[in-house]
Design a protein around this motif. Structure first.
Motif, PDB file in Angstrom:
ATOM      1  N   TYR A 139      40.043  30.888  44.612  1.00 52.79           N
ATOM      2  CA  TYR A 139      39.625  32.227  44.187  1.00 52.79           C
ATOM      3  C   TYR A 139      38.900  32.173  42.851  1.00 52.79           C
ATOM      4  CZ  TYR A 139      43.009  33.200  47.761  1.00 52.79           C
ATOM      5  OH  TYR A 139      43.684  33.207  48.953  1.00 52.79           O
ATOM      6  N   GLU A 140      37.716  32.761  42.812  1.00 50.04           N
ATOM      7  CA  GLU A 140      36.973  32.860  41.563  1.00 50.04           C
ATOM      8  C   GLU A 140      36.211  34.180  41.561  1.00 50.04           C
ATOM      9  OE1 GLU A 140      33.651  30.156  41.013  1.00 50.04           O
ATOM     10  OE2 GLU A 140      33.543  29.856  43.170  1.00 50.04           O
ATOM     11  N   TYR A 141      35.939  34.648  40.379  1.00 43.80           N
ATOM     12  CA  TYR A 141      35.158  35.874  40.229  1.00 43.80           C
ATOM     13  C   TYR A 141      33.781  35.512  39.709  1.00 43.80           C
ATOM     14  CZ  TYR A 141      39.152  38.841  41.154  1.00 43.80           C
ATOM     15  OH  TYR A 141      40.193  39.479  41.778  1.00 43.80           O
ATOM     16  N   GLU A 155      32.029  39.675  38.430  1.00 38.89           N
ATOM     17  CA  GLU A 155      33.128  40.609  38.672  1.00 38.89           C
ATOM     18  C   GLU A 155      33.371  40.905  40.151  1.00 38.89           C
ATOM     19  OE1 GLU A 155      33.241  43.997  36.120  1.00 38.89           O
ATOM     20  OE2 GLU A 155      33.134  42.762  34.320  1.00 38.89           O
ATOM     21  N   LYS A 156      32.939  40.008  41.027  1.00 36.52           N
ATOM     22  CA  LYS A 156      33.216  40.103  42.461  1.00 36.52           C
ATOM     23  C   LYS A 156      34.017  38.879  42.867  1.00 36.52           C
ATOM     24  CE  LYS A 156      30.988  43.714  44.056  1.00 36.52           C
ATOM     25  NZ  LYS A 156      31.686  44.803  44.653  1.00 36.52           N
ATOM     26  N   LEU A 157      35.039  39.083  43.693  1.00 35.99           N
ATOM     27  CA  LEU A 157      35.863  37.966  44.147  1.00 35.99           C
ATOM     28  C   LEU A 157      35.111  37.126  45.165  1.00 35.99           C
ATOM     29  CD1 LEU A 157      38.645  36.555  44.181  1.00 35.99           C
ATOM     30  CD2 LEU A 157      39.235  38.048  46.096  1.00 35.99           C
ATOM     31  N   LEU A 200      41.529  42.070  38.810  1.00 35.89           N
ATOM     32  CA  LEU A 200      40.641  41.675  37.720  1.00 35.89           C
ATOM     33  C   LEU A 200      40.824  42.561  36.490  1.00 35.89           C
ATOM     34  CD1 LEU A 200      38.337  39.896  36.679  1.00 35.89           C
ATOM     35  CD2 LEU A 200      36.746  41.525  37.719  1.00 35.89           C
ATOM     36  N   SER A 255      42.698  33.438  40.098  1.00 33.89           N
ATOM     37  CA  SER A 255      41.765  32.394  39.666  1.00 33.89           C
ATOM     38  C   SER A 255      42.467  31.331  38.821  1.00 33.89           C
ATOM     39  CB  SER A 255      40.607  33.005  38.884  1.00 33.89           C
ATOM     40  OG  SER A 255      41.052  33.598  37.693  1.00 33.89           O
ATOM     41  N   PRO A 263      41.124  43.519  44.558  1.00 33.13           N
ATOM     42  CA  PRO A 263      40.633  42.389  43.745  1.00 33.13           C
ATOM     43  C   PRO A 263      39.842  42.814  42.508  1.00 33.13           C
ATOM     44  CG  PRO A 263      40.273  41.941  46.056  1.00 33.13           C
ATOM     45  CD  PRO A 263      40.760  43.352  45.960  1.00 33.13           C
ATOM     46  N   GLU A 264      38.844  43.635  42.681  1.00 34.92           N
ATOM     47  CA  GLU A 264      37.997  44.011  41.549  1.00 34.92           C
ATOM     48  C   GLU A 264      38.601  45.108  40.678  1.00 34.92           C
ATOM     49  OE1 GLU A 264      36.566  43.691  44.711  1.00 34.92           O
ATOM     50  OE2 GLU A 264      35.608  41.767  44.316  1.00 34.92           O
ATOM     51  N   ALA A 297      42.704  38.728  36.652  1.00 34.31           N
ATOM     52  CA  ALA A 297      42.437  37.792  37.761  1.00 34.31           C
ATOM     53  C   ALA A 297      43.401  36.607  37.828  1.00 34.31           C
ATOM     54  CB  ALA A 297      41.003  37.308  37.704  1.00 34.31           C
TER      55      ALA A 297
END
Length: 84
Positions: A39-41, A44-46, A23, A31, A18-19, A28
């Motif tokens: 899903y959202e960051y 910068e973390k999911l 991303l 998102s 993910p990161e 991403a």
């Protein structure tokens, strides 16, 4: 329901995807393609908002490197199709 365990989990063997890949390489996409905004960051973390999931399984098809383990939610929830 909000109190049940998450049915969406990041697979342990690809936890860095993910990161580090989704991303950084693909900006991403989860998102954007998830119709329920699961899903959202954040910083910068999911963040996975599983309670918003509408069980379309789009994430099972479109996630970079297939990093989500989607299991059937408890309680028999999900779409209730009226015309079939």
């Amino acid at each position: 329901e909000d109190d049940q365990p998450s049915h969406l989990r990041i697979k342990a063997d690809v936890a860095e995807v993910p990161e580090n890949i989704s991303l950084q390489v693909y900006a991403a996409p989860e998102s954007r393609f998830c119709p329920a905004g699961v899903y959202e960051y954040v910083d910068e973390k999911l963040v996975i908002n599983a309670q918003n999931c509408i069980h379309c399984k789009c994430c099972s098809i479109k996630m970079p490197q297939d990093y989500i383990n989607w299991t059937v939610p408890e309680g028999g929830g999900g779409p209730q199709y009226q015309v079939m």
